[in-house]
Each structure stands twice: as C-alpha cells, then as structure tokens.
Design a protein around this motif. Structure first.
Motif, PDB file in Angstrom:
ATOM      1  N   PRO A  15       0.841  -1.187   0.000  1.00  0.00           N
ATOM      2  CA  PRO A  15       0.000   0.000   0.000  1.00  0.00           C
ATOM      3  C   PRO A  15       0.880   1.243   0.000  1.00  0.00           C
ATOM      4  CG  PRO A  15      -0.228  -1.232   2.074  1.00  0.00           C
ATOM      5  CD  PRO A  15       0.547  -2.079   1.119  1.00  0.00           C
ATOM      6  N   GLY A  16       0.544   2.180  -0.848  1.00  0.00           N
ATOM      7  CA  GLY A  16       1.325   3.408  -0.918  1.00  0.00           C
ATOM      8  C   GLY A  16       2.575   3.293  -1.773  1.00  0.00           C
ATOM      9  N   SER A  38      -8.826  -2.872  -7.653  1.00  0.00           N
ATOM     10  CA  SER A  38      -9.802  -3.494  -6.743  1.00  0.00           C
ATOM     11  C   SER A  38     -10.195  -2.533  -5.627  1.00  0.00           C
ATOM     12  CB  SER A  38      -9.240  -4.790  -6.159  1.00  0.00           C
ATOM     13  OG  SER A  38      -8.014  -4.544  -5.495  1.00  0.00           O
ATOM     14  N   GLY A  39      -9.232  -1.753  -5.122  1.00  0.00           N
ATOM     15  CA  GLY A  39      -9.536  -0.792  -4.065  1.00  0.00           C
ATOM     16  C   GLY A  39     -10.500   0.285  -4.561  1.00  0.00           C
ATOM     17  N   LYS A  64      -8.389  -4.949   6.830  1.00  0.00           N
ATOM     18  CA  LYS A  64      -8.426  -6.403   6.592  1.00  0.00           C
ATOM     19  C   LYS A  64      -8.784  -6.709   5.142  1.00  0.00           C
ATOM     20  CE  LYS A  64      -9.753  -8.005  11.156  1.00  0.00           C
ATOM     21  NZ  LYS A  64     -10.941  -8.284  11.971  1.00  0.00           N
ATOM     22  N   ARG A  98      -4.252 -10.408  -4.612  1.00  0.00           N
ATOM     23  CA  ARG A  98      -3.232 -10.150  -3.603  1.00  0.00           C
ATOM     24  C   ARG A  98      -3.068 -11.273  -2.601  1.00  0.00           C
ATOM     25  NH1 ARG A  98      -4.631  -4.678  -0.531  1.00  0.00           N
ATOM     26  NH2 ARG A  98      -5.023  -4.035  -2.633  1.00  0.00           N
ATOM     27  N   ARG A 137      -1.290  11.958   1.138  1.00  0.00           N
ATOM     28  CA  ARG A 137      -2.076  11.446   0.015  1.00  0.00           C
ATOM     29  C   ARG A 137      -3.538  11.888   0.060  1.00  0.00           C
ATOM     30  NH1 ARG A 137      -2.208   5.203  -1.837  1.00  0.00           N
ATOM     31  NH2 ARG A 137      -3.203   4.757   0.143  1.00  0.00           N
ATOM     32  N   ARG A 181      -2.439  -2.625   7.165  1.00  0.00           N
ATOM     33  CA  ARG A 181      -2.438  -2.951   5.731  1.00  0.00           C
ATOM     34  C   ARG A 181      -1.050  -3.390   5.281  1.00  0.00           C
ATOM     35  NH1 ARG A 181      -4.423   2.495   3.691  1.00  0.00           N
ATOM     36  NH2 ARG A 181      -3.933   1.695   1.633  1.00  0.00           N
TER      37      ARG A 181
HETATM   38  P1  ATP Z   1      -2.732   1.582  -2.173  1.00  0.00           P
HETATM   39  O1  ATP Z   1      -3.998   1.969  -2.828  1.00  0.00           O
HETATM   40  O2  ATP Z   1      -2.097   2.630  -1.385  1.00  0.00           O
HETATM   41  O3  ATP Z   1      -1.765   0.920  -3.093  1.00  0.00           O
HETATM   42  P2  ATP Z   1      -3.751  -0.739  -0.846  1.00  0.00           P
HETATM   43  O4  ATP Z   1      -3.233  -1.635  -1.894  1.00  0.00           O
HETATM   44  O5  ATP Z   1      -3.631  -1.166   0.579  1.00  0.00           O
HETATM   45  O6  ATP Z   1      -3.055   0.627  -0.985  1.00  0.00           O
HETATM   46  P3  ATP Z   1      -6.353  -0.694  -1.971  1.00  0.00           P
HETATM   47  O7  ATP Z   1      -5.881  -1.607  -3.022  1.00  0.00           O
HETATM   48  O8  ATP Z   1      -6.965   0.591  -2.355  1.00  0.00           O
HETATM   49  O9  ATP Z   1      -5.201  -0.313  -0.981  1.00  0.00           O
HETATM   50  O10 ATP Z   1      -7.336  -1.508  -1.023  1.00  0.00           O
HETATM   51  C1  ATP Z   1      -7.989  -0.920   0.078  1.00  0.00           C
HETATM   52  C2  ATP Z   1      -8.673  -1.981   0.889  1.00  0.00           C
HETATM   53  O11 ATP Z   1      -9.640  -2.670   0.074  1.00  0.00           O
HETATM   54  C3  ATP Z   1      -7.761  -3.079   1.424  1.00  0.00           C
HETATM   55  O12 ATP Z   1      -7.156  -2.712   2.626  1.00  0.00           O
HETATM   56  C4  ATP Z   1      -8.746  -4.238   1.572  1.00  0.00           C
HETATM   57  O13 ATP Z   1      -9.571  -4.076   2.716  1.00  0.00           O
HETATM   58  C5  ATP Z   1      -9.640  -4.080   0.362  1.00  0.00           C
HETATM   59  N1  ATP Z   1      -9.128  -4.814  -0.822  1.00  0.00           N
HETATM   60  C6  ATP Z   1      -8.681  -4.265  -1.978  1.00  0.00           C
HETATM   61  N2  ATP Z   1      -8.273  -5.208  -2.825  1.00  0.00           N
HETATM   62  C7  ATP Z   1      -8.446  -6.392  -2.207  1.00  0.00           C
HETATM   63  C8  ATP Z   1      -8.182  -7.755  -2.553  1.00  0.00           C
HETATM   64  N3  ATP Z   1      -7.646  -8.093  -3.726  1.00  0.00           N
HETATM   65  N4  ATP Z   1      -8.493  -8.715  -1.647  1.00  0.00           N
HETATM   66  C9  ATP Z   1      -9.036  -8.401  -0.470  1.00  0.00           C
HETATM   67  N5  ATP Z   1      -9.287  -7.146  -0.073  1.00  0.00           N
HETATM   68  C10 ATP Z   1      -9.005  -6.143  -0.916  1.00  0.00           C
END
Ligand code: ATP
Ligand code: MG
Length: 228
Positions: A15-16, A38-39, A64, A98, A137, A181
C-alpha cells in the motif's frame, strides 16, 4: 507506444507504493490499455451504498482483506462487463490478486478465455518512503486519481484536476490502519510472488520515487510487448 501483442499486467506493491500513480502514467502512454483497481472498485461500491459496499467498508476500515471469492467475483464480473475477457484485450490490474488463492481463482477464470496474465511487476519501494507518502495522500474517489501534496499536488488545492470535484483523504490512510495494511501485504506477498515466479512472468522494479520507477516499468513493458 503501441503494443505488438496484448498485455495483461498485474501491478504488485505495498500500500502506498504507487500502483495507482504508475497506472495513470501507463494509461497516458499506452492508448489501448485499460485498468481495474480493486480498491477503487470497492470504494465506489461503498460510495454507492451497495450491498458489497456495506460489507467492504468494515473490512477496509480495519485494514483487513475481503474474502477471496467475493473479490474474485467482483473483479472478474467487471472484466467481463467491460468486454476485456478476450485474448486480444490489453489491461492491467492494481490490487487484485493479492493472495495466492485469489491468483488461482483468477487464473482459472482467465484460462477459459485464453486471457491469462502475461506480466506481473512488483513495485519495490522502501518502507520509510511509503510511510511518509501516506500522510500527504489525497484521492478523487470516482476516478481513483491520486494526488500527493508534496510530489504531485492538484492544480487547485483540494480539487481534482480533471473534474474540479473535491478530493478526500482515505479513511484507511491513518497510521493505525495503514500499519495493519502493510503487515497484511507482507504476510501474503511471498506465496503470491512464488505463484507468478513459477509461471515465469514475475519482474521487480525498485526505486524511491514514482519518477524513478516509471521509466523502468515503461522500458520493461516496451521491451516485452512494445513496438515503439
Ligand atoms: P494503495 O492503494 O495505497 O496501493 P492498498 O493496496 O492497501 O493501498 P487498496 O488496493 O486501495 O489499498 O485496497 C484498500 C482496501 O480494500 C484493502 O485494505 C482491503 O480491505 C480491500 N481490498 C482491496 N483489494 C483487495 C483484494 N484483492 N483482496 C481483499 N481485499 C481487498
Ligand atoms: Mg491503490
């Protein structure tokens, strides 16, 4: 750049680490590329107050991971609806898969369409840099565009460059949730990398800033998939 063969890329990174930033830059340079984060998908569901959104918000606020099958369904449905489950489509995924279970589910689905991932790039950024970045951010939720007050500020403070709409701070970018995270990421990374290393498609690019990482990422894509 135009590509000589379809690219189906996964960006891996803490993340980040700048997955969203690298995605925007690649989209600008490669016209036929599309992306799914996905986020961002989850944040839109939360914003729209959908059923998935209400499930997602409690997981997200605790840092989580959502259940693997739910995530796989969400992303694959989105790929399908977008018409990208085809051997000719070129796209990238940010944030999914992930876990190695997610990777297996996705692989099974993509195999049916002869559209398996063909490149996985890990963005390797020092943890000290990441922690500093998160405090600065801001995001535009509808588009997923990411701004950093130091490195990449919006043209008008607090507003998205393209739409002029307000930027917000992610509620999970607090020190406490962010720490979770990061731990979560570390604990699922090794098997995920192994899964793609075994397929022979894993690469890593390292650097302290997105400006250092982008040319490396772009050259890698160009070397493997690009014409000019
Ligand atoms: P960043 O956006 O900074 O790279 P990140 O990868 O932690 O950080 P996101 O991908 O935006 O953040 O995801 C935010 C939240 O959404 C995660 O902390 C989780 O709760 C959920 N999430 C996102 N993608 C998944 C996944 N593939 N499996 C399970 N949960 C997910
Ligand atoms: Mg992101």
């Amino acid at each position: 750049m135009s590509l000589v063969k379809p690219l189906r890329l996964l960006l891996l990174g803490a993340p980040g680490s700048g997955k969203g930033t690298q995605t925007s830059r690649l989209l600008k340079k490669i016209p036929q590329l599309h992306s799914i984060s996905s986020g961002d998908l989850l944040r839109q569901e939360v914003k729209n107050k959908s059923e998935i959104g209400s499930i997602a918000s409690s997981y997200i606020s605790q840092g989580k991971l959502l259940p693997d099958d739910l995530m796989a369904k969400l992303v694959v449905t989105n790929l399908k609806q977008s018409g990208w489950l085809s051997p000719d489509a070129t796209w990238l995924l940010d944030g999914f898969p992930r876990t190695s279970i997610q990777a297996e589910i996705l692989n099974n689905d993509l195999q049916n369409y002869k559209a398996e991932l063909n490149l996985v790039v890990e963005l390797d950024v020092p943890e000290s840099v990441i922690l500093e970045r998160i405090e600065n951010r801001f995001v535009h939720v509808p588009s997923g565009r990411v701004y950093n007050l130091q490195y990449n500020p919006p043209k008008v403070p607090g507003k998205d460059d393209v739409t002029g709409e307000s930027l917000t701070k992610r509620s999970d970018d607090t020190a406490e949730v962010f720490g979770k995270r990061l731990q979560q990421y570390k604990s699922t990374l090794a098997p995920l990398k192994e899964y793609y290393a075994n397929k022979g498609i894993l690469e890593t690019v390292s650097g302290e800033t997105s400006d250092i990482i982008f040319p490396k990422l772009y050259d890698l894509v160009k070397r493997k998939f690009g014409a000019h």
